[in-house]
Enzyme design. Structure first.
Site, PDB file in Angstrom:
ATOM      1  N   PRO A  25       1.054  -1.374   0.239  1.00 12.07           N
ATOM      2  CA  PRO A  25      -0.062   0.091  -0.144  1.00 12.07           C
ATOM      3  C   PRO A  25       1.099   1.498  -0.187  1.00 12.07           C
ATOM      4  O   PRO A  25       1.635   1.536   0.781  1.00 12.07           O
ATOM      5  CB  PRO A  25      -0.732  -0.292   1.127  1.00 12.07           C
ATOM      6  CG  PRO A  25       0.181  -1.260   1.564  1.00 12.07           C
ATOM      7  CD  PRO A  25       0.851  -1.682   1.199  1.00 12.07           C
ATOM      8  N   ALA A  27       0.719   5.054  -0.002  1.00  4.19           N
ATOM      9  CA  ALA A  27      -0.132   6.631  -0.686  1.00  4.19           C
ATOM     10  C   ALA A  27       0.312   7.143  -1.168  1.00  4.19           C
ATOM     11  O   ALA A  27       0.861   7.540  -1.535  1.00  4.19           O
ATOM     12  CB  ALA A  27      -0.062   7.720   0.820  1.00  4.19           C
ATOM     13  N   GLN A  84      -5.557  -1.340   3.796  1.00  3.14           N
ATOM     14  CA  GLN A  84      -5.266  -0.701   4.827  1.00  3.14           C
ATOM     15  C   GLN A  84      -5.184   0.865   5.376  1.00  3.14           C
ATOM     16  O   GLN A  84      -5.297   1.956   5.137  1.00  3.14           O
ATOM     17  CB  GLN A  84      -3.518  -0.279   4.354  1.00  3.14           C
ATOM     18  CG  GLN A  84      -2.496   0.449   5.464  1.00  3.14           C
ATOM     19  CD  GLN A  84      -0.990   0.126   5.405  1.00  3.14           C
ATOM     20  OE1 GLN A  84      -0.716   1.332   4.834  1.00  3.14           O
ATOM     21  NE2 GLN A  84       0.216  -0.042   5.921  1.00  3.14           N
ATOM     22  N   CYS A 115       4.245   4.206   8.814  1.00  3.03           N
ATOM     23  CA  CYS A 115       4.756   4.973   7.958  1.00  3.03           C
ATOM     24  C   CYS A 115       5.481   6.121   8.134  1.00  3.03           C
ATOM     25  O   CYS A 115       5.016   6.626   9.549  1.00  3.03           O
ATOM     26  CB  CYS A 115       2.817   5.799   7.557  1.00  3.03           C
ATOM     27  SG  CYS A 115       3.342   7.636   6.681  1.00  3.03           S
ATOM     28  N   GLY A 219      11.292  -3.618   1.696  1.00  2.00           N
ATOM     29  CA  GLY A 219      12.323  -2.757   1.427  1.00  2.00           C
ATOM     30  C   GLY A 219      13.352  -2.999  -0.034  1.00  2.00           C
ATOM     31  O   GLY A 219      13.826  -4.452   0.361  1.00  2.00           O
TER      32      GLY A 219
END
Length: 347
Positions: A25, A27, A84, A115, A219
């Site tokens: 997810p 943003a 999420q 986040c 990552g």
């Protein structure tokens, strides 16, 4: 450490994740149009929405407003699908989680504890800020698990708030004890943001602190080869691809092929990538209209051009477009026609 290969599918609750590659997810990026592009190419075992502000959702619900744009497409699109959400209030999170399960029939409710953006952490005391208070995390997760049952609840974290306060092993235990069905770990701290390299050794170490739930590593996975390396080297059940798939929705299918032992499909030609971007653009415009859709598409268009010869000229021009006519003209004139390798071969 040598790991079994190819990696088997794994379960989040009763949901089978096959292939064990998840789309992160993100943003501002993983909206319904982008998710459709990922589905068109295939290769992701679980697709996720952008993170949704639970408090904002609850306010809209109470005031009979339309639900957030970030839930665009969720009710109708294919499953499995994870949504999420983020906030720091257990009751609000539980209320929104229940609505997502009952009204939207989502496959997984994921909690953002990772986040690092100031607006979420310092201003809202949410996201990675909550890594400072594992007990609060426990309360949020346990309330959501109860509210969403039997739909599984998962959590995404970072290694800690800073390199000096890494507490992912202890947090992982809390996440499992609270009833979460899976844990995703981004291999940086909140203070690191996206600088440096993800610490996959730290991610792998967490597996020894979990009893039954799967561990998903996240990552720096920007190629099929790196996905294969992660599974062969580190103690993870799944991997999550994030920023590298923006402008490259075919990356999941390449990684899935590599895990199967099949030849990795080459990147689409630049002409095919341009057509992919134009389809993406049309999906955005169909939802938001020409004016808003064109403005929203600017950032995606820049992602599609990233790393290509002439990308800077394309970005400079596409950042100014406001209409469909301008967008198509800029794509026709400036979208890269040659890869960096082709340019080197010609010089």
């Amino acid at each position: 450490m040598s790991r079994p290969f190819p990696p088997p599918p794994f379960k989040i609750g009763d949901l089978v994740i096959d292939p064990p590659i998840l789309q992160a997810p993100m943003a501002g990026f993983t909206n319904a149009a982008f998710r459709q592009m990922v589905r068109d190419y295939g290769g992701s075992g679980l697709i996720a929405t952008e993170m949704v502000n639970a408090r904002g959702f609850a306010w809209m619900d109470e005031h009979a407003e339309e639900h957030p744009d970030r839930l665009w497409g969720v009710a109708e699109e294919a499953r499995p699908l994870a949504v999420q959400i983020w906030d720091n209030d257990p009751q609000t999170m539980a209320k929104v989680g229940r609505r997502l399960v009952e009204e939207y029939r989502v496959s997984v409710v994921d909690i953002n504890f990772g986040c690092p953006v100031r607006q979420v952490t310092e201003k809202a005391h949410s996201g990675s800020y909550l890594l400072r208070t594992p007990q609060r995390m426990f309360e949020i997760i346990s309330k959501l698990v109860e509210a969403c049952s039997p739909t599984p609840v998962t959590a995404k974290i970072r290694l800690g708030c800073s390199p000096e306060s890494i507490n992912c092993n202890d947090v992982a235990k809390v996440v499992e004890e609270a009833g979460a069905a899976a844990l995703t770990v981004h291999g940086r701290t909140a203070k690191d943001m996206f600088r440096g390299h993800a610490d996959w050794d730290r991610i792998s170490e967490i597996k020894g602190h979990l009893k039954n739930i799967p561990l998903i590593g996240n990552g720096d996975l920007d190629s099929a080869e790196k996905v294969v390396h992660a599974f062969k080297t580190y103690d993870v059940d799944g991997v999550m691809i994030a920023r590298a798939c923006l402008g490259r929705p075919w990356l999941f299918s390449q990684a899935a092929a590599a895990l199967r032992g099949d030849p990795v499909p080459p990147d689409p030609t630049l002409a095919e990538q341009r057509d992919c971007m134009l389809r993406h653009y049309q999906l955005v415009v169909d939802r938001f209209g020409e004016e808003k859709g064109t403005v929203l598409m600017r950032k995606y268009a820049c992602c599609y051009a990233q790393g290509k010869h002439g990308a800077r000229y394309f970005r400079t021009n596409v950042a100014r477009v406001n209409t469909a006519e301008e967008f198509h003209r800029v794509v026709e004139e400036y979208f890269p026609s040659f890869s960096n390798e082709e340019v080197k071969a010609m010089s």
